[in-house]
Design a protein around this motif. Structure first.
Motif, mmCIF file in Angstrom:
data_model
loop_
_atom_site.group_PDB
_atom_site.id
_atom_site.type_symbol
_atom_site.label_atom_id
_atom_site.label_comp_id
_atom_site.label_asym_id
_atom_site.label_seq_id
_atom_site.Cartn_x
_atom_site.Cartn_y
_atom_site.Cartn_z
ATOM 1 N N VAL A 167 54.391 34.435 65.352
ATOM 2 C CA VAL A 167 54.722 35.391 64.504
ATOM 3 C C VAL A 167 53.833 35.250 63.233
ATOM 4 O O VAL A 167 53.127 35.887 62.884
ATOM 5 C CB VAL A 167 55.997 35.959 64.158
ATOM 6 C CG1 VAL A 167 56.370 36.966 63.100
ATOM 7 C CG2 VAL A 167 56.704 36.394 65.500
ATOM 8 N N THR A 168 53.915 33.849 62.608
ATOM 9 C CA THR A 168 53.126 33.561 61.384
ATOM 10 C C THR A 168 51.611 33.667 61.661
ATOM 11 O O THR A 168 50.920 34.193 60.803
ATOM 12 C CB THR A 168 53.541 32.291 60.888
ATOM 13 O OG1 THR A 168 55.189 32.198 60.649
ATOM 14 C CG2 THR A 168 52.837 32.002 59.655
ATOM 15 N N LYS A 212 58.468 31.713 65.814
ATOM 16 C CA LYS A 212 58.259 31.460 64.269
ATOM 17 C C LYS A 212 56.758 31.504 64.094
ATOM 18 O O LYS A 212 56.114 32.120 63.365
ATOM 19 C CB LYS A 212 59.088 30.582 63.667
ATOM 20 C CG LYS A 212 59.013 30.523 62.185
ATOM 21 C CD LYS A 212 59.864 29.578 61.453
ATOM 22 C CE LYS A 212 59.883 29.619 59.935
ATOM 23 N NZ LYS A 212 60.569 28.713 59.429
ATOM 24 N N ARG A 240 50.411 37.406 62.103
ATOM 25 C CA ARG A 240 50.478 38.001 60.910
ATOM 26 C C ARG A 240 49.055 37.824 60.106
ATOM 27 O O ARG A 240 48.591 38.480 59.356
ATOM 28 C CB ARG A 240 51.476 37.831 59.903
ATOM 29 C CG ARG A 240 52.859 38.613 60.516
ATOM 30 C CD ARG A 240 54.018 38.126 59.649
ATOM 31 N NE ARG A 240 55.128 39.098 60.182
ATOM 32 C CZ ARG A 240 56.398 38.794 59.760
ATOM 33 N NH1 ARG A 240 56.680 37.812 58.965
ATOM 34 N NH2 ARG A 240 57.369 39.649 60.332
ATOM 35 N N LEU A 258 55.324 44.653 65.009
ATOM 36 C CA LEU A 258 54.338 43.419 64.228
ATOM 37 C C LEU A 258 53.258 44.195 63.683
ATOM 38 O O LEU A 258 52.293 43.603 62.859
ATOM 39 C CB LEU A 258 53.832 42.606 65.461
ATOM 40 C CG LEU A 258 54.914 41.281 65.612
ATOM 41 C CD1 LEU A 258 54.092 40.476 66.747
ATOM 42 C CD2 LEU A 258 54.906 40.517 64.395
ATOM 43 N N GLU A 267 48.216 37.385 70.948
ATOM 44 C CA GLU A 267 49.427 38.201 71.008
ATOM 45 C C GLU A 267 49.815 38.317 72.385
ATOM 46 O O GLU A 267 51.050 38.438 72.613
ATOM 47 C CB GLU A 267 48.736 39.530 70.439
ATOM 48 C CG GLU A 267 49.794 40.243 69.844
ATOM 49 C CD GLU A 267 49.212 41.648 69.502
ATOM 50 O OE1 GLU A 267 50.249 42.530 69.239
ATOM 51 O OE2 GLU A 267 48.185 41.850 69.145
#
Length: 447
Positions: free
Chosen positions: A336-337, A333, A340, A224, A349
């Motif tokens: 993670v989006t 999902k 980022r 990541l 996190e």
């Protein structure tokens, strides 16, 4: 932060303290049942707060329309469990277990309102402090074991746990938070030591699933490319040091421990036998939540297949499995989006990694079954959703009749839950001994 969230944080903290600190007096004749009783009080408190919030407020805020579809998935999942309960011979127990899982989903939804950074950090601190007290007791047991020139026996070193995997199932949730706290230079050495002891205990317990889950989390964290990469590298160095220390200590009094052993401990046979027993009906419903039992070659009966996916497919059916997989995948999902676009959000996190490592370990062990690890899984899921979901939807207004129905359902639901829990508890005969992995109370007797 509103008063309801403060009470929720207090309830979570008390749950950690009463289940993890080994010096607390137990409420039953073994540590597992003590944890289950504490879990019941925890679920009652959170569900009561949720009901009071619905009754006292004029309107209830919901998530944005893009997230509403995922809120239907738990409802379908629970409905599948109810249908599966009615077709087996232990309908009451299956409905009881389905209600138990429903309360965990209510907890998840309730805790998703806690998204304040300071609040979540407080929860993390309490969790680590409570668990560290347990780790320090284990350290004393290691010292006593070495001083008596005895092999490193996890059944002696893991304080208070009748099954050593119950210990490892809790550990995996702590590791990502220890990696997070490595960022604070003022306590970095203390955190490194605690992380080292945790990893050393994983080696002592030969917990290959926990070790694999930690490595998977580390690889994913590095992929990541977020701000915790440096801390992950430090954690991997700590892993190597703990491995070297384990083999050095084990060589002093060889106990036959081998973390890299190639046997599957019967898990593969258990999985294959469970899958081979599936029929067409499992496309829609399962055998009934909570009643799995299988023996291999005259062994003690397993009360769950040590794999969350196979267990749900067997007990709840394929529709329920698809629902839970979709809900977890959607959470992954979104997380993670979010990460980022918010690379410095280390709180979210660490929550994501804690939830993810619990999900990974549930593929090899009973994380989703045992009281503390099961509750931790839903707590981390709820806190993570609180960080990644935006609550910008309209208010839902509940009429007086609606509030009356919610109150009645709460009273009758908890009456049934407690009546069944006490009934099963009274059936337990401690003199009959313990089975390998209890589903609810220790010993696992239902009739």
């Amino acid at each position: 932060m509103n008063q309801v969230n403060i009470i929720k944080i207090l309830v979570i903290s008390l749950f950690f303290l009463f289940t993890l600190i080994p010096l607390m007096p137990i409420t039953s004749y073994d540590y597992h049942n003590h944890q289950r009783i504490t879990q019941i009080f925890f679920l009652f408190a959170i569900s009561l707060l949720s009901v009071l919030t619905l009754i006292c407020n004029k309107g209830v805020s919901i998530v944005s329309s893009s997230n509403r579809r995922t809120k239907v998935l738990p409802i379908i999942f629970i409905f599948s469990g109810c249908l599966s309960s009615f077709i087996n011979k232990e309908t009451s127990f299956s409905l009881f277990y389905t209600l138990h899982i429903s309360l965990l989903f209510i907890t998840l939804q309730s805790l998703s309102s806690i998204n304040n950074k300071k609040s979540i950090l407080f929860i993390i601190y309490v969790l680590i402090i409570a668990h560290t007290s347990l780790i320090l007791i284990c350290l004393l047991n290691i010292i006593f074991t070495l001083s008596e020139q005895q092999p490193l026996n996890p059944y002696i070193i893991y304080s208070g746990f009748i099954n050593i995997r119950f210990f490892n199932q809790v550990q995996v949730f702590i590791l990502p938070f220890l990696v997070l706290l490595l960022k604070f230079k003022s306590i970095q050495r203390i955190v490194f030591t605690i992380l080292f002891l945790n990893l050393l205990l994983i080696f002592i317990g030969q917990a290959r699933g926990a070790l694999l889950s930690f490595l998977a989390f580390s690889i994913f964290a590095l992929a990541l490319k977020t701000t915790l990469r440096k801390q992950v590298f430090i954690a991997l160095v700590c892993l190597i040091l703990s491995c070297i220390t384990f083999y050095a200590l084990d060589s002093l009094n060889k106990g036959g421990a081998e973390i890299l052993r190639t046997s599957t401990s019967g898990r593969v046979d258990l999985w294959l036998n469970t899958l081979s027993s599936l029929s067409i009906k499992h496309l829609f419903i399962g055998n009934g939540p909570g009643i799995f039992e299988m023996s291999l070659r005259n062994s003690a009966p397993f009360s769950h297949p040590h794999n969350s996916l196979i267990e749900i497919l067997n007990e709840w059916g394929l529709i329920a499995l698809i629902c839970i997989l979709t809900a977890v995948f959607t959470t992954f999902k979104k997380a993670v989006t979010h990460l980022r676009s918010h690379k410095k959000d280390v709180i979210t996190e660490s929550l994501f990694y804690s939830f993810a490592i619990g999900v990974i370990y549930s593929l090899f062990s009973g994380v989703h079954v045992m009281p503390v690890s099961q509750t931790l899984l839903f707590i981390m899921w709820g806190l993570l959703l609180g960080r990644i979901n935006k609550r910008n939807g309209p208010l839902i207004y509940i009429s007086k009749w609606g509030k009356a129905i919610i109150t009645i359902l709460f009273i009758f639901g908890w009456y049934f839950y407690l009546q069944q829990a006490i009934s099963v508890y009274n059936n337990i005969d401690p003199d009959s001994g313990y089975i390998y992995g209890p589903r609810f109370w220790s010993v696992g007797q239902r009739e």
